[in-house]
Write an enzyme that holds these catalytic residues in place. Structure first.
Site, PDB file in Angstrom:
ATOM      1  N   ALA A   1       0.719  -1.127  -0.034  1.00  0.00           N
ATOM      2  CA  ALA A   1       0.197  -0.055  -0.047  1.00  0.00           C
ATOM      3  C   ALA A   1       0.787   1.186  -0.095  1.00  0.00           C
ATOM      4  O   ALA A   1       2.083   1.257   0.525  1.00  0.00           O
ATOM      5  CB  ALA A   1      -0.754   0.027   1.282  1.00  0.00           C
TER       6      ALA A   1
ATOM      7  N   GLY B   1       0.590  -5.054   0.758  1.00  0.00           N
ATOM      8  CA  GLY B   1      -0.584  -5.163  -0.150  1.00  0.00           C
ATOM      9  C   GLY B   1      -0.287  -5.940  -1.530  1.00  0.00           C
ATOM     10  O   GLY B   1      -0.758  -6.472  -2.411  1.00  0.00           O
TER      11      GLY B   1
ATOM     12  N   GLU C   1      -0.523  -9.385  -1.159  1.00  0.00           N
ATOM     13  CA  GLU C   1      -1.745  -9.744  -0.975  1.00  0.00           C
ATOM     14  C   GLU C   1      -2.438  -9.639  -2.509  1.00  0.00           C
ATOM     15  O   GLU C   1      -3.272 -10.339  -2.877  1.00  0.00           O
ATOM     16  CB  GLU C   1      -2.654  -8.872  -0.154  1.00  0.00           C
TER      17      GLU C   1
ATOM     18  N   GLU D   1       3.727  -5.329   7.274  1.00  0.00           N
ATOM     19  CA  GLU D   1       3.098  -4.415   8.072  1.00  0.00           C
ATOM     20  C   GLU D   1       3.294  -4.192   9.378  1.00  0.00           C
ATOM     21  O   GLU D   1       3.249  -3.180   9.984  1.00  0.00           O
ATOM     22  CB  GLU D   1       1.301  -4.883   7.661  1.00  0.00           C
TER      23      GLU D   1
HETATM   24  C1  HXC Z   1       5.142   4.581  -0.712  1.00  0.00           C
HETATM   25  C2  HXC Z   1       7.073   3.648  -1.434  1.00  0.00           C
HETATM   26  C3  HXC Z   1       6.579   2.265  -0.781  1.00  0.00           C
HETATM   27  C4  HXC Z   1       5.438   2.123  -0.032  1.00  0.00           C
HETATM   28  C5  HXC Z   1       8.578   2.215  -1.696  1.00  0.00           C
HETATM   29  N1  HXC Z   1       8.246   3.510  -1.936  1.00  0.00           N
HETATM   30  N2  HXC Z   1       7.740   1.471  -1.085  1.00  0.00           N
HETATM   31  N3  HXC Z   1       6.235   4.773  -1.267  1.00  0.00           N
HETATM   32  N4  HXC Z   1       4.367   3.276  -0.220  1.00  0.00           N
HETATM   33  N5  HXC Z   1       4.924   1.015   0.260  1.00  0.00           N
HETATM   34  C6  HXC Z   1       9.056   4.207  -2.454  1.00  0.00           C
HETATM   35  C7  HXC Z   1      10.200   5.006  -1.521  1.00  0.00           C
HETATM   36  O1  HXC Z   1       9.637   5.918  -0.592  1.00  0.00           O
HETATM   37  C8  HXC Z   1      10.971   5.789  -2.546  1.00  0.00           C
HETATM   38  O2  HXC Z   1      10.694   6.912  -2.804  1.00  0.00           O
HETATM   39  C9  HXC Z   1      10.848   4.837  -3.930  1.00  0.00           C
HETATM   40  O3  HXC Z   1       9.677   3.946  -3.424  1.00  0.00           O
HETATM   41  C10 HXC Z   1      12.069   3.829  -3.943  1.00  0.00           C
HETATM   42  O4  HXC Z   1      12.177   3.009  -2.762  1.00  0.00           O
HETATM   43  P1  HXC Z   1      13.474   2.885  -1.578  1.00  0.00           P
HETATM   44  O5  HXC Z   1      12.965   2.505  -0.518  1.00  0.00           O
HETATM   45  O6  HXC Z   1      14.253   3.819  -1.894  1.00  0.00           O
HETATM   46  O7  HXC Z   1      14.167   1.671  -2.447  1.00  0.00           O
HETATM   47  P2  HXC Z   1      14.935   0.418  -1.608  1.00  0.00           P
HETATM   48  O8  HXC Z   1      16.015   0.924  -0.826  1.00  0.00           O
HETATM   49  O9  HXC Z   1      15.314  -0.442  -2.817  1.00  0.00           O
HETATM   50  O10 HXC Z   1      13.974  -0.493  -0.763  1.00  0.00           O
HETATM   51  C11 HXC Z   1      12.867  -1.160  -1.257  1.00  0.00           C
HETATM   52  C12 HXC Z   1      12.165  -1.567  -0.070  1.00  0.00           C
HETATM   53  C13 HXC Z   1      11.584  -0.340   0.499  1.00  0.00           C
HETATM   54  C14 HXC Z   1      12.804  -2.662   0.703  1.00  0.00           C
HETATM   55  C15 HXC Z   1      10.719  -2.299  -1.135  1.00  0.00           C
HETATM   56  O11 HXC Z   1      10.891   0.569  -0.153  1.00  0.00           O
HETATM   57  C16 HXC Z   1      10.292  -0.576   1.574  1.00  0.00           C
HETATM   58  O12 HXC Z   1      10.394  -1.257   2.610  1.00  0.00           O
HETATM   59  N6  HXC Z   1       9.071  -0.125   1.087  1.00  0.00           N
HETATM   60  C17 HXC Z   1       7.886  -0.274   2.172  1.00  0.00           C
HETATM   61  C18 HXC Z   1       7.488  -1.745   2.049  1.00  0.00           C
HETATM   62  C19 HXC Z   1       6.102  -2.283   3.031  1.00  0.00           C
HETATM   63  O13 HXC Z   1       6.564  -1.785   4.387  1.00  0.00           O
HETATM   64  N7  HXC Z   1       5.160  -2.374   2.509  1.00  0.00           N
HETATM   65  C20 HXC Z   1       4.022  -2.501   3.252  1.00  0.00           C
HETATM   66  C21 HXC Z   1       3.132  -1.328   3.068  1.00  0.00           C
HETATM   67  S1  HXC Z   1       1.663  -1.609   4.084  1.00  0.00           S
HETATM   68  P3  HXC Z   1      11.259   8.248  -2.240  1.00  0.00           P
HETATM   69  O14 HXC Z   1      10.663   9.408  -3.126  1.00  0.00           O
HETATM   70  O15 HXC Z   1      10.783   8.495  -0.894  1.00  0.00           O
HETATM   71  O16 HXC Z   1      12.627   8.288  -2.395  1.00  0.00           O
HETATM   72  C22 HXC Z   1       0.468  -2.390   3.196  1.00  0.00           C
HETATM   73  C23 HXC Z   1      -0.716  -2.617   4.133  1.00  0.00           C
HETATM   74  C24 HXC Z   1      -1.780  -3.296   2.971  1.00  0.00           C
HETATM   75  O17 HXC Z   1       0.876  -2.831   2.221  1.00  0.00           O
HETATM   76  C25 HXC Z   1      -3.023  -3.322   3.981  1.00  0.00           C
HETATM   77  C26 HXC Z   1      -4.064  -2.458   2.914  1.00  0.00           C
HETATM   78  C27 HXC Z   1      -5.324  -2.507   3.852  1.00  0.00           C
END
Ligand code: HXC
Length: 257
Positions: free
Chosen positions: A65, A108, A111, A131
């Protein structure tokens, strides 16, 4: 339909949806969610489409997400204006969907892959439900579909620790249909989708429906459902054609009737 965050193409009888927010690793914001569901439904209503492929980029299928979009929301926003409400519609498409996953499929994103019927993983794929690290829990099926796919203990370890697993581990645990070298992922997804799309459409719908019943019901209910759906296929022209072709030692030509 014009799309901002996805690329939609039709190749023969296969509908392709490519997530296209490279700046955010295909994070699922409300526009992206709306567009995927709209594109999925359009393909689903099109009798010339027999399978859907859903894919991302080399680096990410989807990193979850969009955290930046939901960070400031409260309980009532998520409950009353649930931005993920329409997601369920993607899981209910009757057309088989193949997730072609390279790179990150997190939260997500994992999922979304699990809402598909088949998950083909590049050897670079990484799956996880991180999450817990953000102070929330999976919200679009992670706590329900993951245990059904990989078992209670493995799912609990992933959901409670937020650890990612690679393609090998994901295949071994049953989350992934098959691993493919990254360079061949899209070709392989196209092949699988074309094979499915070459079968009788109503029979494919029946098979997907029965497989879904296996995820959602007891064995007794599922077997009752299957028995009816199986019998129903004998009302189709394509059953006559399929079995007739076998007897005549030729390739069947399905009319999707
Ligand atoms: C918003 C995101 C994002 C996310 C990455 N980006 N994931 N933006 N939401 N989920 C953005 C980063 O902010 C960054 O932009 C750009 O994408 C590149 O990501 P980096 O982090 O610089 O890349 P890297 O160092 O290679 O790391 C990759 C990664 C990391 C390990 C995947 O990005 C990460 O941990 N992302 C979050 C993963 C996560 O927690 N997902 C779960 C989300 S909660 P900027 O512009 O900032 O540099 C969820 C709930 C679902 O999914 C439930 C729904 C009801």
């Amino acid at each position: 339909t014009e799309y901002e965050t996805i690329i939609v193409e039709t190749r023969g009888r296969v509908g392709w949806i490519t997530l296209n927010r490279p700046e955010a690793l295909n994070a699922l914001n409300s526009t992206l969610i709306r567009e995927i569901v709209t594109a999925g439904k359009e393909f689903d209503h099109d009798p010339d489409i027999g399978a859907i492929v859903l894919t991302g980029s080399e680096k990410a299928f989807a990193a979850g997400a969009d955290i930046k979009e939901i960070a400031d929301k409260g309980y009532i926003d998520m409950y009353l204006n649930d931005p993920f409400k329409s997601w369920a519609d993607f899981g209910r498409l009757r057309t088989p969907a193949i997730a072609a996953v390279a790179g990150f499929a997190l939260g997500g994103g994992c999922e979304l892959a699990m809402m598909c019927d088949i998950i083909l993983a590049a050897d670079t794929a990484k799956f996880g439900q991180p999450e817990i690290n953000l102070g929330v829990i999976p919200g679009i099926g992670g706590t329900q579909r993951l245990p059904r796919a990989i078992g209670k203990y493995k799912a609990a370890e992933l959901v409670l620790t937020g650890r990612m697993m690679g393609a090998e581990e994901a295949e071994r645990s049953g989350l992934v249909s098959r691993i493919v070298p990254a360079a061949e992922l899209l070709d392989e997804a196209a092949k699988v989708a074309e094979i499915i799309a070459s079968k009788s459409l109503p029979v494919v719908y029946a098979a997907k429906d029965a497989l879904q019943a296996a995820q959602e019901s007891t064995l007794a209910e599922g077997l009752r459902f299957e028995k009816q759906a199986f019998a129903a296929t004998f009302a189709l022209d394509d059953q006559t054609e399929g079995m007739g072709a076998f007897r005549e030692k030729r390739t069947p030509e399905f009319s999707h009737r």
